[in-house]
Structures are given as C-alpha cells and as structure tokens.
Design a protein around this motif. Structure first.
Motif, PDB file in Angstrom:
ATOM      1  N   SER A  40       0.848  -1.186   0.000  1.00 26.09           N
ATOM      2  CA  SER A  40       0.000   0.000   0.000  1.00 26.09           C
ATOM      3  C   SER A  40       0.883   1.236   0.000  1.00 26.09           C
ATOM      4  O   SER A  40       2.050   1.186   0.362  1.00 26.09           O
ATOM      5  CB  SER A  40      -0.921   0.004   1.229  1.00 26.09           C
ATOM      6  N   HIS A  41       0.314   2.344  -0.423  1.00 25.67           N
ATOM      7  CA  HIS A  41       1.073   3.583  -0.524  1.00 25.67           C
ATOM      8  C   HIS A  41       0.810   4.460   0.692  1.00 25.67           C
ATOM      9  O   HIS A  41      -0.304   4.552   1.184  1.00 25.67           O
ATOM     10  CB  HIS A  41       0.693   4.321  -1.805  1.00 25.67           C
ATOM     11  N   SER A  42       1.845   5.122   1.178  1.00 25.15           N
ATOM     12  CA  SER A  42       1.734   5.988   2.343  1.00 25.15           C
ATOM     13  C   SER A  42       1.146   7.337   1.955  1.00 25.15           C
ATOM     14  O   SER A  42       1.408   7.859   0.867  1.00 25.15           O
ATOM     15  CB  SER A  42       3.124   6.169   2.965  1.00 25.15           C
ATOM     16  N   ASP A  43       0.367   7.923   2.872  1.00 22.60           N
ATOM     17  CA  ASP A  43      -0.237   9.226   2.611  1.00 22.60           C
ATOM     18  C   ASP A  43       0.804  10.324   2.482  1.00 22.60           C
ATOM     19  O   ASP A  43       0.568  11.338   1.825  1.00 22.60           O
ATOM     20  CB  ASP A  43      -1.224   9.584   3.727  1.00 22.60           C
ATOM     21  N   LYS A  44       1.968  10.124   3.105  1.00 21.14           N
ATOM     22  CA  LYS A  44       2.996  11.158   3.009  1.00 21.14           C
ATOM     23  C   LYS A  44       3.550  11.270   1.593  1.00 21.14           C
ATOM     24  O   LYS A  44       4.113  12.303   1.217  1.00 21.14           O
ATOM     25  CB  LYS A  44       4.125  10.875   4.004  1.00 21.14           C
ATOM     26  N   ASP A  45       3.381  10.213   0.818  1.00 17.40           N
ATOM     27  CA  ASP A  45       3.838  10.240  -0.569  1.00 17.40           C
ATOM     28  C   ASP A  45       2.733  10.690  -1.525  1.00 17.40           C
ATOM     29  O   ASP A  45       2.930  10.676  -2.740  1.00 17.40           O
ATOM     30  CB  ASP A  45       4.316   8.842  -1.002  1.00 17.40           C
ATOM     31  N   LEU A  46       1.577  11.070  -0.977  1.00 16.53           N
ATOM     32  CA  LEU A  46       0.412  11.357  -1.807  1.00 16.53           C
ATOM     33  C   LEU A  46       0.659  12.435  -2.861  1.00 16.53           C
ATOM     34  O   LEU A  46       0.303  12.235  -4.032  1.00 16.53           O
ATOM     35  CB  LEU A  46      -0.776  11.741  -0.917  1.00 16.53           C
ATOM     36  N   PRO A  47       1.268  13.579  -2.521  1.00 14.37           N
ATOM     37  CA  PRO A  47       1.495  14.603  -3.560  1.00 14.37           C
ATOM     38  C   PRO A  47       2.329  14.090  -4.733  1.00 14.37           C
ATOM     39  O   PRO A  47       2.016  14.360  -5.893  1.00 14.37           O
ATOM     40  CB  PRO A  47       2.216  15.718  -2.802  1.00 14.37           C
ATOM     41  N   LEU A  48       3.388  13.343  -4.416  1.00 15.91           N
ATOM     42  CA  LEU A  48       4.228  12.801  -5.484  1.00 15.91           C
ATOM     43  C   LEU A  48       3.476  11.758  -6.301  1.00 15.91           C
ATOM     44  O   LEU A  48       3.642  11.674  -7.525  1.00 15.91           O
ATOM     45  CB  LEU A  48       5.497  12.188  -4.900  1.00 15.91           C
ATOM     46  N   LEU A  49       2.644  10.953  -5.627  1.00 11.84           N
ATOM     47  CA  LEU A  49       1.870   9.941  -6.338  1.00 11.84           C
ATOM     48  C   LEU A  49       0.830  10.595  -7.249  1.00 11.84           C
ATOM     49  O   LEU A  49       0.595  10.125  -8.367  1.00 11.84           O
ATOM     50  CB  LEU A  49       1.181   9.006  -5.338  1.00 11.84           C
ATOM     51  N   VAL A  50       0.209  11.669  -6.779  1.00 10.17           N
ATOM     52  CA  VAL A  50      -0.756  12.391  -7.619  1.00 10.17           C
ATOM     53  C   VAL A  50      -0.052  12.960  -8.851  1.00 10.17           C
ATOM     54  O   VAL A  50      -0.548  12.846  -9.981  1.00 10.17           O
ATOM     55  CB  VAL A  50      -1.436  13.523  -6.819  1.00 10.17           C
ATOM     56  N   LEU A  51       1.131  13.544  -8.640  1.00  8.89           N
ATOM     57  CA  LEU A  51       1.885  14.107  -9.762  1.00  8.89           C
ATOM     58  C   LEU A  51       2.316  13.006 -10.729  1.00  8.89           C
ATOM     59  O   LEU A  51       2.248  13.175 -11.955  1.00  8.89           O
ATOM     60  CB  LEU A  51       3.110  14.859  -9.231  1.00  8.89           C
ATOM     61  N   GLY A  81      -2.012   3.579  -6.803  1.00  9.12           N
ATOM     62  CA  GLY A  81      -3.115   3.437  -5.872  1.00  9.12           C
ATOM     63  C   GLY A  81      -4.328   4.232  -6.338  1.00  9.12           C
ATOM     64  O   GLY A  81      -4.221   5.152  -7.158  1.00  9.12           O
ATOM     65  N   ARG A  82      -5.474   3.891  -5.816  1.00  7.08           N
ATOM     66  CA  ARG A  82      -6.720   4.501  -6.289  1.00  7.08           C
ATOM     67  C   ARG A  82      -6.833   5.982  -5.910  1.00  7.08           C
ATOM     68  O   ARG A  82      -7.252   6.811  -6.719  1.00  7.08           O
ATOM     69  CB  ARG A  82      -7.918   3.728  -5.731  1.00  7.08           C
ATOM     70  N   LYS A  83      -6.453   6.315  -4.680  1.00  3.62           N
ATOM     71  CA  LYS A  83      -6.648   7.687  -4.188  1.00  3.62           C
ATOM     72  C   LYS A  83      -5.925   8.734  -5.033  1.00  3.62           C
ATOM     73  O   LYS A  83      -6.537   9.741  -5.440  1.00  3.62           O
ATOM     74  CB  LYS A  83      -6.205   7.774  -2.724  1.00  3.62           C
ATOM     75  N   PRO A  84      -4.624   8.571  -5.345  1.00  2.00           N
ATOM     76  CA  PRO A  84      -3.950   9.564  -6.190  1.00  2.00           C
ATOM     77  C   PRO A  84      -4.569   9.671  -7.587  1.00  2.00           C
ATOM     78  O   PRO A  84      -4.645  10.768  -8.146  1.00  2.00           O
ATOM     79  CB  PRO A  84      -2.504   9.039  -6.270  1.00  2.00           C
ATOM     80  N   ILE A  85      -5.021   8.530  -8.140  1.00  2.00           N
ATOM     81  CA  ILE A  85      -5.610   8.547  -9.477  1.00  2.00           C
ATOM     82  C   ILE A  85      -6.920   9.329  -9.474  1.00  2.00           C
ATOM     83  O   ILE A  85      -7.187  10.142 -10.373  1.00  2.00           O
ATOM     84  CB  ILE A  85      -5.818   7.105  -9.980  1.00  2.00           C
ATOM     85  N   VAL A  86      -7.742   9.123  -8.445  1.00  2.67           N
ATOM     86  CA  VAL A  86      -9.014   9.841  -8.341  1.00  2.67           C
ATOM     87  C   VAL A  86      -8.774  11.328  -8.112  1.00  2.67           C
ATOM     88  O   VAL A  86      -9.417  12.190  -8.734  1.00  2.67           O
ATOM     89  CB  VAL A  86      -9.871   9.251  -7.195  1.00  2.67           C
ATOM     90  N   MET A  87      -7.833  11.659  -7.225  1.00  4.32           N
ATOM     91  CA  MET A  87      -7.540  13.065  -6.940  1.00  4.32           C
ATOM     92  C   MET A  87      -7.001  13.784  -8.171  1.00  4.32           C
ATOM     93  O   MET A  87      -7.373  14.934  -8.445  1.00  4.32           O
ATOM     94  CB  MET A  87      -6.535  13.161  -5.791  1.00  4.32           C
ATOM     95  N   ALA A  88      -6.139  13.125  -8.924  1.00  2.86           N
ATOM     96  CA  ALA A  88      -5.587  13.738 -10.128  1.00  2.86           C
ATOM     97  C   ALA A  88      -6.680  13.988 -11.166  1.00  2.86           C
ATOM     98  O   ALA A  88      -6.699  15.030 -11.834  1.00  2.86           O
ATOM     99  CB  ALA A  88      -4.497  12.839 -10.717  1.00  2.86           C
ATOM    100  N   TRP A  89      -7.624  13.036 -11.281  1.00  2.00           N
ATOM    101  CA  TRP A  89      -8.692  13.172 -12.272  1.00  2.00           C
ATOM    102  C   TRP A  89      -9.605  14.356 -11.963  1.00  2.00           C
ATOM    103  O   TRP A  89      -9.813  15.235 -12.800  1.00  2.00           O
ATOM    104  CB  TRP A  89      -9.495  11.879 -12.352  1.00  2.00           C
ATOM    105  N   PHE A  90     -10.129  14.381 -10.745  1.00  2.00           N
ATOM    106  CA  PHE A  90     -11.087  15.436 -10.406  1.00  2.00           C
ATOM    107  C   PHE A  90     -10.417  16.765 -10.066  1.00  2.00           C
ATOM    108  O   PHE A  90     -11.024  17.824 -10.197  1.00  2.00           O
ATOM    109  CB  PHE A  90     -11.976  14.991  -9.238  1.00  2.00           C
ATOM    110  N   GLY A  91      -9.157  16.710  -9.616  1.00  2.00           N
ATOM    111  CA  GLY A  91      -8.474  17.942  -9.241  1.00  2.00           C
ATOM    112  C   GLY A  91      -7.868  18.704 -10.401  1.00  2.00           C
ATOM    113  O   GLY A  91      -7.741  19.934 -10.336  1.00  2.00           O
TER     114      GLY A  91
END
Length: 643
Positions: free
Chosen positions: A22-33, A257-267
């Motif tokens: 699983s991916h850590s939330d601290k890496d979320l910005p980089l994962l979204v990018l 992971g699903r969360k970064p993909i969803v955030m990138a799409w709608f954001g």
C-alpha cells in the motif's frame, strides 16, 4: 518434421489470496503528480484530434451552432459517464490486492469460482490481445497529431511531418532499454503543465463566447443523435477518441493506488479537459466552422503556436511511453499466468519492481508503429484505425466487472443488471461505431489482436495437452519415493533440486537421472513453482516444505503474477523453516523436452495448432534464465515428446 526444444514448464496457478503493498499518505502529492504524468498521458492528448474528427466525420455534421453544441455535449457526457463514473467510481474499486488491468480483473473474477468457467479466461485473453492491438496505434496517432502542428507554423514543413514523427518514435523505443525511472521524474510536471495550458487556452475562448457552456445539457447531445441518426454511429466513433486512454486508469492502478488517481482526475485532468473542449467549441462558433481545420492548434495565438507544438509533442511522447510500459507489464503478467511463452524480462529499476523492459515486445511494437506511420501518413487517416481495440477492451472490462460486482461485492442481481445494461448500451454503441470502420483501417488493431489471441490460446491449449501427455507417462511420485527408500541406490553428497509442474508425478529429470547415473543425492527436493492469482505473495507465505522421508522433500514456491520468479532467493527463505539451503552444494535438474508434432489425420486445427505451439516453445526463453538459476548449478536432461 518440425522439432523443437523446450524446457520443462514449472508454473501453475494458485488461487490463494495475499495482502499487497500500500502507498503511504505522506507520498500522496508525489503519487498524484506521477499519476498525472503516467496514467493520464494518453487521454490528455485526445483534445488534439478528438473534436476535429467529430466535426469532419461527414459533410454537414457540424453546419450550425446547435450541431456544434450537440457534438460538444456528446464529448462531455462520454467523458463523464465512461471515465468519471464507470472507471473512476467503479472499475478502480475492483482491484486485485491493489493491482489493476484486464488480467488482474480476470484473476479476481476467477477467484470467486471453485472451477472457473472457461469464458472468463476467454475474456481475459481477448482483453489482453486487444490491448496489444491498441498499443501499436497510440504512439503512432499521438506523435503524428502533435507533429502535424508544425504545418500551421510553417506550411512548407508538411512533407517533413512523417520523417520527423519516425525519428521521434525511433528515439522513444530506443530509450526503453535504459528504463523509465529517471525520465519519469519529469513526466508528471510536464504533463501537469500540459493540462494547465489546455485548461487556460480553453478558458480564454469560453470567456469570449460563454454561450458554449450550454453544451453541458445532455439533451443537446441526444437531439444531435436524433436529428443525425443516419451518421450517429460514425459520430460515435469520433467522439470515442475523447475517452481513449481511460483503460490506463485501471492498468496503472498498482503503480499509484486509487486515491492519487481519483484526486488527479477530479483535481486537474477532468476540469482541464472540459475547459479545452469547450474552448475549441467556442472558437469554432466564434470564427465559423468553415474557417477552421484544426481548432486545437488554430485557437492558439500566433506567438504561442511554436512552443505549444513543442509542448504537445512532449505530451504525446509521454502518452506513448505510458502505453509501451503498460504493454511490458501486461506481457509479464501473461507470461506468469501461463498465457504466453517465457520471454526475456529485464528490470530497469532497483527499487520499483514493476519497471521492466522486454526487448522482444519492444522490437515488435516499434516495427508495427513505424509501419502504421508510413502507411497512413496522417493522424486523420489513422483515426479510422483507432478505437476498435480500445472499445473492445472496455467491453471486456465491463463483462468481468459485472461478475466481480455479483460474486465479490455481493450486489443485488437487480443492481448488477441495471449497471450492466446502462454501460452495455454506452460501450456497445462505441464498439459498434468503431467496428463500422473495420475496412477503413480498423482491421489493423483487430488483426493484431486476433494474432495475439491466437498465440495466447494456442500456447495455453498446447501446454495443457503437453501436461496431460506427460502425466500419462509419469510414475507416481509417492510410489517412486517409497521404492527408493526400501532399496536405496548409491548416495552422493549434496542437494539435488528437481523442477516439475506436476505435483503428483515424479519429475522426468529424476527418472532419467536414476536411469543413466544410477545414483541419488543425499537430499532430493521436488520443486514446484506456482503463480498465485494475487499480484504479490508475502515472503513468509512464499515457501512450503513437506518431508517425505530422509531422502526426499516436497517444496512449493508461490510467486505473485506481478513478481519476478527468482528460485535461489525464494529457496533461501526456506532457512526460516529449518531447511539448510546452500546454493554452492545444490544442483538443479531440469527436463528439456524435444517436441515433435505427430500426425493429425482429419484434424487440420490440431495440425497447425501443434506446430504453432512447438514454434512458440522453441523461441521461449530458457527456464534457467527465467527463474534466475545460476547456470553453473544446472543439469539439463533431454527427452522427446510427440504431441
């Protein structure tokens, strides 16, 4: 008579389930990018040609402002229903321990059955095959459409479009061998800038012509279909270009992971795509449909056109990179699931196991893409070939998703049927529209998909027949072990590991070793390598050891289908279970089968299928290399098998 050598197949499928990474939330910005750069690179280049094609599919399809708004409405709602609703809300939830893609969804659906029906495997084969068909189209149409922008900067450059495209594509495929780890660092920022530029350039024209926002009304799209029913399917084929790349949402699920993909799409991605499509519509309505050939480029100010073409070219290179990497990953999964013969897999990153390079796949893709660019010559001509494979994959995904909803998620049958019917209409309309272009270029990805499906099916059928034939000729392992315990041959020091895919029969290499050498090692391990239906298997669950007696042990090693099978590393894990494994005192015995197609009177299907299987087996990578066994510790014993 055709003859070929093939090492013993040692991979089975285990339907057990395991926890994944699983991916850590601290890496979320980089994962979204990262998701912006890799996941959305393909769909992000669709505005270059999608709206243009929608206007030009038939004369008279976009003569009035009402028709322009109708076309825009269809694009907006295609993006909303297919990508935002179907893929982002539902498909990305159907992860197989964090992994996505057609084969992951197939494995997930198969888990729900004690004896999985054959049609689920057929759907997996078709979906994977059609992805390969799409993979040769995407780099060609993406790079061509971007490079064509130079014609607006300098009309005299038109004859250089194809040569420039060929050079760029050669460069893209050449650098694959070095891996994408370093290059991908800049993928996200460049693609993010690309989307921001898309949104801003569209917003400028929306401000000039705000009435274009009426296209958000779905009734305008339905009205267009009703008043243009004669060409509705042709228009659907062009509209579909706006959603190509949606499958990447699912294929790359395991990387981000699903969360970064969803955030990138709608954001970022979804708003910027809508702004750009609305902006193109506003520009066309403002200057007149007859005065526009390529609204995407023509709506840019003169001073920005050249850098915009450069940015578009970089974006299409990134889009091409994404689909090429996806093809490598898909092929690796297919090999692990015994759906393709072994091929060379090179890892290009020490930290990211999913980053692989497959020379044979890379070469085949390169040749196919180059041929397409030369044969079609323009993105407009190539758009007729685009879509049939992608829309086919989407239909396969829907069919498997319905199974998962029903059997995994335990949805009420009425809800499953309602969901399936709604999206069957949408996906069916897109597939039918693209199938109508079969003889205008659509046959290209269809032919590629048919060849890949034929290869995959022949390989699976051939392996099944070979296993059955071998099983009939083998001696039961327990019978052999009992007899050798009663009457021991001469023992020699060391450990012998015999690889076999049949957990009940005695390995052919063991029987031939006893027959010719008439000796037995002090420790003998019957090793079976299995591939789990899960993408990864935890280290403490990888190895199981059972002792028959002092001489023989049964070891089963299970790898996830996303993992690289490394037998020495896996066996070293057995030390935790009390097994003293020393690679320097261990010999690995493999059976190398020489396959000969036998006569098949009255059965031409078996005749050519057996020959195709033997050809594939001949070209398969060596088992020693594939399982990372030190060559100095391997003994291969040959046998001949008539199919």
């Amino acid at each position: 008579m055709t003859q070929t050598n093939s090492a013993d197949d040692n991979v089975g499928v285990d339907a057990s389930d395991h926890n994944s990474h699983s991916h850590s939330d601290k890496d979320l910005p980089l994962l979204v990018l990262g998701a912006i750069g890799v996941v959305y690179g393909d769909i992000g280049t669709s505005p270059i040609y999608a709206f243009r094609q929608a206007m030009t599919v038939r004369p008279g399809a976009a003569e009035t402002s009402t028709e322009i708004l109708g076309l825009l409405s269809l694009i907006v709602w295609a993006l909303t229903l297919t990508v935002a609703v179907k893929y982002v809300f539902f498909v990305t939830r159907a992860d197989n321990n964090g992994e996505g893609g057609t084969l992951s969804l197939m494995a997930l659906a198969r888990k729900t059955f004690t004896n999985p029906p054959i049609w689920i495997t057929v759907l997996g084969v078709l979906g994977a095959a059609m992805f390969f068909g799409d993979a040769i189209i995407t780099p060609a149409i993406s790079v061509l459409s971007a490079v064509e922008g130079v014609q607006l900067v300098q009309p005299g450059m038109a004859r250089w479009v194809v040569p420039i495209t060929l050079v760029i594509i050669l460069g893209v495929f050449f650098v694959q061998r070095f891996g994408t780890a370093k290059v991908s660092i800049i993928f996200g920022p460049i693609t993010a800038v690309w989307f921001l530029v898309l949104g801003f350039s569209g917003l400028v024209h929306i401000i000039d012509y705000p009435a274009v926002l009426w296209a958000i009304n779905p009734l305008l799209g339905l009205e267009f279909i009703y008043t243009h029913y004669a060409i509705a399917f042709v228009v659907f084929g062009a509209i579909f270009l706006a959603v190509t790349g949606a499958e990447a949402l699912y294929v790359d699920l395991g990387h981000f992971g699903r969360k970064p993909i969803v955030m990138a799409w709608f954001g970022l991605v979804f708003p910027c795509l809508l702004l750009n499509y609305f902006g193109q519509g506003a520009f066309v309505l403002e200057v007149g449909v007859h005065n526009v050939e390529s609204p995407f480029f023509e709506m840019q100010p003169d001073w920005a056109l050249l850098p915009f073409v450069g940015l578009a070219t970089m974006a299409t290179i990134i889009a091409s990179q994404a689909v090429i990497s996806g093809t490598f990953s898909l092929a690796q999964q297919a090999i692990a699931l015994n759906m393709l013969p072994r091929m060379q897999v090179l890892h290009t990153s020490e930290t990211q196991s999913g980053q692989v390079y497959m020379p044979q796949i890379n070469t085949m893709l390169l040749i196919g893409v180059l041929i397409l660019v030369v044969a079609f010559g323009s993105s407009e001509a190539l758009s007729n070939a685009y879509g049939i494979a992608v829309s086919g994959v989407m239909m396969v995904t829907l069919a498997l998703l319905v199974v998962v909803m029903w059997r995994n998620w335990k949805w009420h049958p009425a809800a499953v049927i309602a969901f399936g019917l709604v999206f069957a209409v949408v996906d069916g309309a897109f597939f039918t529209a693209n199938a109508a272009k079969l003889f205008q270029g659509g046959w290209v990805p269809a032919a590629v998909a048919a060849v890949v499906a034929l290869v995959m099916w022949s390989w699976m059928v051939g392996r099944h027949r070979l296993a059955e034939k071998t099983r009939r000729d083998e001696v039961p392992l327990e019978f052999l072990v009992e007899n050798l315990a009663k009457k021991q041959p001469t023992l020699v020091p060391g450990t012998a590991v015999f690889l076999t895919s049949d957990i009940e029969g005695a390995p052919t290499a063991l029987l031939h070793s006893l027959k010719h050498y008439k000796v037995l090692h002090e420790q003998n391990v019957i090793l079976t390598v299995r591939t789990s239906a899960s993408p990864r298997v935890a280290d403490d669950e990888k190895v199981t050891i059972d002792a028959y007696n002092e001489l023989f042990s049964r070891v089963v090693v299970t790898f996830g289908y996303m993992e690289t099978p490394n037998i020495p590393t896996a066996l070293a894990l057995g030390r935790k279970l009390g097994w003293k494994f020393d690679i320097m005192s261990t010999s690995f015995f493999l059976s190398r089968r020489s396959l000969k197609p036998g006569p098949k009177p009255g059965n031409p299907l078996r005749f050519w299928q057996d020959r195709l299987f033997t050809r594939l087996a001949r070209n398969a990578s060596d088992a020693t290399e594939y399982f990372h066994i030190p060559t100095g510790r391997v003994v291969e014993i040959g046998t001949q098998v008539v199919l």
